[in-house]
Design a protein around this motif. Sequence first.
Motif, short mmCIF file in Angstrom:
data_model
loop_
_atom_site.label_atom_id
_atom_site.label_comp_id
_atom_site.label_asym_id
_atom_site.label_seq_id
_atom_site.Cartn_x
_atom_site.Cartn_y
_atom_site.Cartn_z
N ALA A 142 -4.72 3.84 8.80
CA ALA A 142 -5.58 5.03 8.70
C ALA A 142 -4.79 6.29 8.38
N GLY A 143 -3.64 6.46 9.01
CA GLY A 143 -2.83 7.65 8.77
C GLY A 143 -2.36 7.74 7.33
N LEU A 144 -1.95 6.60 6.77
CA LEU A 144 -1.49 6.57 5.39
C LEU A 144 -2.62 6.91 4.43
N ARG A 145 -3.79 6.36 4.68
CA ARG A 145 -4.95 6.64 3.84
C ARG A 145 -5.37 8.11 3.94
N ALA A 190 0.82 -1.22 0.00
CA ALA A 190 0.00 0.00 0.00
C ALA A 190 0.85 1.27 0.00
N ALA A 191 1.85 1.32 0.86
CA ALA A 191 2.67 2.53 0.95
C ALA A 191 3.39 2.79 -0.37
N ALA A 192 3.91 1.72 -1.00
CA ALA A 192 4.63 1.87 -2.27
C ALA A 192 3.69 2.33 -3.37
N ILE A 193 2.45 1.84 -3.37
CA ILE A 193 1.47 2.25 -4.38
C ILE A 193 1.11 3.72 -4.22
N PHE A 194 0.79 4.11 -3.00
CA PHE A 194 0.44 5.52 -2.75
C PHE A 194 1.59 6.44 -3.13
#
Length: 577
Positions: free
Chosen positions: A307-310, A277-281
Amino acid sequence: MSHATPPSIFEQDLGRVPANHVPLSPLGYLRRAAAIYPGKVAVIHGDRRTSYAQLYDRARRFAAALIAAGVRRGDTVAVLAPNIPALLEAHYGVPMAGAVLNALNTRLDAATITFILEHSESRVLIVDREWGETAAAAIERLGRDILVIEIEDPDARHPHSLAHSWGAIEYETFLAGGDPDAAFGTDPTGPAWMEPLDEWDAIALNYTSGTTGNPKGVVYHHRGAYLNALGNAWTLNLRPESAYLWTLPMFHCNGWTYTWGVTAAGGTHVCLRRVEAAAIFDAIVRHGVTHMCGAPIVLNMLVNAPAGLRAEFAREAAARPRVSAGTGGAAPPSAVLEAMASLGFDVIHLYGLTECYGPATICAEQIDWADLPQGDRARLKARQGVPLPTMDRVDVFTETGAPVPADGATIGEIGLRGNTVMKGYLKNPKATADALGTGWFLTGDLAVKHPDGYIEVKDRSKDIIISGGENISSLEVEEALYRHPAVLEAAVVAQPDPKWGETPCAFVTLKPDLPPGAEPVDEAAIIAWCRDHLAHFKVPRHVVFQSLPKTSTGKIQKTVLRDLAKGDTQEGAKGNT
């Protein structure tokens, strides 16, 4: 006086000549892109940038080096690698050499890889060093000579070199030995050709998951790859300014043919070694990504990211273009579609199989859907839809072979027909005849046809649950489960029942980060939720909380879950959180 009837237009000798008939092949997309956009960035991988002129040069070097190494027309070249430039280059360099590309699933074990290498008679194995140990074990089992080329990528974890044990050649060294200006002829007795003499020639070989036996080798031809790539480029509205993020494995149906489709549009390939997820964002923000594809599990990962990443990603959504996200497989739960929309993604639902080059249908959105409430719109978009423009026909058939009525209720089996259906299964004429002998490729997926002509998958034929004579769609029950705020993943299978014959049994994985103070979720809570959202006969009788087993392509293994349900494993497991 009689006069001879002039020949009809069909009787006139208007033959095929090079000026009016060229075999269709996606290799031409790269030649075109290199001519029109030579300086444009074609591939991004970390800090590395490759222009279209450079990509074309590297593909030609690749082909020439393979020919110099003894690869000939019809030979198979296998590649075991993640979504990195070398695998993209193989989609051009291997068929340019007249060979057939076999992109291997990186999640396979050594025994299965050995089977595929043997069954496909692969002459060459190109492997990323992160999979070096698995490749070494597979080669040892193979017990014959095979040319090994290894890719050295700085981001590889626990790299294992095959240079000493199997005499592997480093990939860049191998390419350097190829002459990009080699005279690729069109003589079939010669060493190779840039594009096929016959568009029916095989271009790629893809193996099915093989969950119930040895995997089957699905053979693609140049014509189908050309057409499906074009159809998919149209489906996602790819343009020269598009940036496509490789979240879908290139080994899966050749990346649904987007390996060629992005190039057809002159867009930019953004490689992603690991789907996290982090790499995609980060890639979306850093590289201005406009398009991506992936199974529903990828969408689920994004909407359930920390939640913080989103929140950080969502805050910036208004300042960048929305991302068109193609997804296939089981219908994404409407709750996931709604959550993706709030993050700045427009999800486009596709449907297809390995046997049809990936996507065959699209849920084409109608203009008036935009005025509907979000929930209603999401439910319409979750349907599998209508044929891609490059798929001739899609229909749903009863057991007698008649099309089902367009009533949205009568269940039948989806059939496909067109130029983007496989040539057949390698070395398996019986399976090929069984699959294609009726004039349609019958998929094994059960669906209904709505009054507007859109199809909607209800289940795999083996996944339908028959309870007291009533058919229960496992997908419908799963849709209700996914709408529960605590459910991360869900799968529903039939469990034998002495009274009803079968009843639904739900396997559920809960989200790890439930809100503080949230009520505990147990079997009773899940069943109560389903009673509020489903007809009572469709409600699961048992709920098992556990991680869900998946195939090598990330699909949930319902065969395993059915065995668990039959074994009455709920004792001691059900109700646990």
